[in-house]
Write a protein that holds these residues in place. Structure first.
Motif, PDB file in Angstrom:
ATOM      1  N   UNK A  31      15.465  -6.772   2.819  1.00  0.00           N
ATOM      2  CA  UNK A  31      14.795  -7.795   2.037  1.00  0.00           C
ATOM      3  C   UNK A  31      14.087  -7.195   0.837  1.00  0.00           C
ATOM      4  N   UNK A  35       7.617 -10.041  -7.688  1.00  0.00           N
ATOM      5  CA  UNK A  35       6.370 -10.755  -7.910  1.00  0.00           C
ATOM      6  C   UNK A  35       5.889 -10.477  -9.330  1.00  0.00           C
ATOM      7  N   UNK A  43      -0.862 -12.511  -6.928  1.00  0.00           N
ATOM      8  CA  UNK A  43       0.563 -12.213  -6.874  1.00  0.00           C
ATOM      9  C   UNK A  43       1.339 -13.498  -6.638  1.00  0.00           C
ATOM     10  N   UNK A  48      13.423 -13.826  -4.282  1.00  0.00           N
ATOM     11  CA  UNK A  48      13.554 -12.923  -3.157  1.00  0.00           C
ATOM     12  C   UNK A  48      14.981 -12.956  -2.627  1.00  0.00           C
ATOM     13  N   UNK A  90       5.882  -6.590  -9.901  1.00  0.00           N
ATOM     14  CA  UNK A  90       6.070  -5.726  -8.746  1.00  0.00           C
ATOM     15  C   UNK A  90       7.332  -6.117  -7.986  1.00  0.00           C
ATOM     16  N   UNK A  97      11.779  -9.138   8.837  1.00  0.00           N
ATOM     17  CA  UNK A  97      11.095 -10.105   9.659  1.00  0.00           C
ATOM     18  C   UNK A  97       9.807 -10.512   8.964  1.00  0.00           C
ATOM     19  N   UNK A  98       9.422 -11.745   9.148  1.00  0.00           N
ATOM     20  CA  UNK A  98       8.234 -12.231   8.431  1.00  0.00           C
ATOM     21  C   UNK A  98       6.963 -11.526   8.861  1.00  0.00           C
ATOM     22  N   UNK A  99       6.968 -10.909  10.038  1.00  0.00           N
ATOM     23  CA  UNK A  99       5.761 -10.200  10.452  1.00  0.00           C
ATOM     24  C   UNK A  99       5.724  -8.776   9.932  1.00  0.00           C
ATOM     25  N   UNK A 100       6.736  -8.387   9.216  1.00  0.00           N
ATOM     26  CA  UNK A 100       6.797  -7.012   8.751  1.00  0.00           C
ATOM     27  C   UNK A 100       6.054  -6.797   7.441  1.00  0.00           C
ATOM     28  N   UNK A 101       5.592  -5.605   7.274  1.00  0.00           N
ATOM     29  CA  UNK A 101       4.906  -5.207   6.058  1.00  0.00           C
ATOM     30  C   UNK A 101       5.839  -5.267   4.866  1.00  0.00           C
ATOM     31  N   UNK A 102       5.288  -5.673   3.741  1.00  0.00           N
ATOM     32  CA  UNK A 102       6.008  -5.540   2.478  1.00  0.00           C
ATOM     33  C   UNK A 102       5.512  -4.279   1.785  1.00  0.00           C
ATOM     34  N   UNK A 104       5.406  -2.133  -1.675  1.00  0.00           N
ATOM     35  CA  UNK A 104       5.480  -2.422  -3.096  1.00  0.00           C
ATOM     36  C   UNK A 104       5.863  -1.198  -3.912  1.00  0.00           C
ATOM     37  N   UNK A 105       6.611  -1.442  -4.973  1.00  0.00           N
ATOM     38  CA  UNK A 105       6.861  -0.429  -5.969  1.00  0.00           C
ATOM     39  C   UNK A 105       5.634  -0.243  -6.854  1.00  0.00           C
TER      40      UNK A 105
ATOM     41  N   UNK B  32       1.248 -15.086  10.620  1.00  0.00           N
ATOM     42  CA  UNK B  32       1.103 -13.673  10.259  1.00  0.00           C
ATOM     43  C   UNK B  32       0.114 -13.539   9.115  1.00  0.00           C
ATOM     44  N   UNK B  34      -2.197 -10.643   6.642  1.00  0.00           N
ATOM     45  CA  UNK B  34      -2.213  -9.275   6.157  1.00  0.00           C
ATOM     46  C   UNK B  34      -3.363  -9.077   5.181  1.00  0.00           C
ATOM     47  N   UNK B  36      -4.179  -6.422   2.106  1.00  0.00           N
ATOM     48  CA  UNK B  36      -3.698  -5.355   1.237  1.00  0.00           C
ATOM     49  C   UNK B  36      -4.858  -4.881   0.353  1.00  0.00           C
ATOM     50  N   UNK B  44      -0.200  -2.901  -4.516  1.00  0.00           N
ATOM     51  CA  UNK B  44      -0.870  -3.205  -3.242  1.00  0.00           C
ATOM     52  C   UNK B  44      -0.339  -2.329  -2.111  1.00  0.00           C
ATOM     53  N   UNK B  46      -0.713  -1.933   2.294  1.00  0.00           N
ATOM     54  CA  UNK B  46      -1.180  -2.612   3.493  1.00  0.00           C
ATOM     55  C   UNK B  46      -2.328  -1.865   4.151  1.00  0.00           C
ATOM     56  N   UNK B  51      -1.999 -10.900  14.055  1.00  0.00           N
ATOM     57  CA  UNK B  51      -1.160 -12.046  14.409  1.00  0.00           C
ATOM     58  C   UNK B  51      -1.794 -12.934  15.471  1.00  0.00           C
ATOM     59  N   UNK B  99       9.918 -17.606   5.160  1.00  0.00           N
ATOM     60  CA  UNK B  99      10.077 -16.168   5.075  1.00  0.00           C
ATOM     61  C   UNK B  99       9.310 -15.539   3.934  1.00  0.00           C
ATOM     62  N   UNK B 103      -0.112 -14.973  -1.309  1.00  0.00           N
ATOM     63  CA  UNK B 103      -1.266 -14.109  -1.522  1.00  0.00           C
ATOM     64  C   UNK B 103      -2.439 -14.894  -2.096  1.00  0.00           C
TER      65      UNK B 103
END
Lengths: 113, 113
Positions: A31, A35, A43, A48, A90, A97-102, A104-105, B32, B34, B36, B44, B46, B51, B99, B103
């Motif tokens: 994924x 942004x 943001x 996506x 960014x 998964x939606x619970x996963x960390x994103x 960033x570049x 979920x 988060x 950042x 950003x 994490x 959860x 999904x 922010x």
């Protein structure tokens, strides 16, 4: 080496020009996200992609287009840049998964004159 | 009402004290959450994810979630000057199946030596 890279890091362009921002990742994530960040607005999601064949519009997609050339590459294009597209852009990735960390570049600072 | 709302600050806290950052969200089925951290001009990164209702601790950081009241908070104990940054709350609104993260606009925190 950085896991998520963006090129260019800074760009100044003129109104009406076409510009492409590129994002590459070595994290192996499916994924990818684009942004933009503006002072006071936080943001906001532009586009996506969940895999190479899946592209979705975010909340502010007008004036932008994207291309997912490979799992590792996701490009953002401004077909005809305008001054209110001046912002910090960014790219981000996540596993799937939606619970996963994103992740960033480093960002691209774009100025449209 | 904004979907994810944070006090923009700036929030000033003496070094060594507890910094408390708050975030409210609009959708009761969000799953979920988060936090950042973003240093000026940087991307950003994490700090915490949470959860389930209750507290989650990681070193000097504690995230607190109250789904009934629709708020999530971040406590930073023994605040250090290096904690000075903007803290972004992100929420997966409308739960699984949506999904994307939304922010908040961020709270700027300054730790005073």
């Amino acid at each position: 080496d950085a896991d998520v890279t963006q090129t260019p890091r800074n760009r100044i362009t003129k109104t009406g020009k076409r510009i492409m921002l590129e994002c590459s990742q070595t994290k192996g994530h499916d994924r990818m996200y684009w942004y933009r960040q503006d002072p006071g607005l936080g943001l906001r999601l532009i586009y996506y992609s969940f895999d190479v064949k899946d592209i979705n519009k975010g909340e502010i997609s007008d004036g932008y287009s994207v291309s997912r050339q490979a799992q590792a590459k996701f490009s953002l294009s401004l077909e005809s840049a305008i001054p209110n597209q001046t912002a910090l852009y960014f790219c981000a990735t996540s596993v799937g998964h939606t619970t996963d960390t994103q992740y960033f570049g480093p960002g691209t600072r774009l100025t449209v004159l | 009402q904004k979907e994810v709302e944070q006090n923009s600050g700036p929030l000033s806290v003496p070094e060594g004290a507890i910094a408390s950052l708050n975030c409210t969200y609009s959708d009761r089925v969000s799953q979920s959450f988060f936090w950042y951290r973003q240093y000026s001009g940087k991307s950003p990164e994490l700090i915490m994810s949470i959860y389930s209702n209750g507290d989650k601790e990681d070193g000097r950081f504690t995230a607190q979630l109250n789904k009934a009241s629709q708020y999530v908070s971040l406590l930073i104990r023994d605040s250090q000057p290096s904690d000075s940054a903007t803290y972004l709350c992100a929420v997966n609104l409308r739960g699984f199946g949506n999904e994307k993260l939304t922010f908040g606009t961020g709270t700027r925190l300054t730790i005073i030596p």
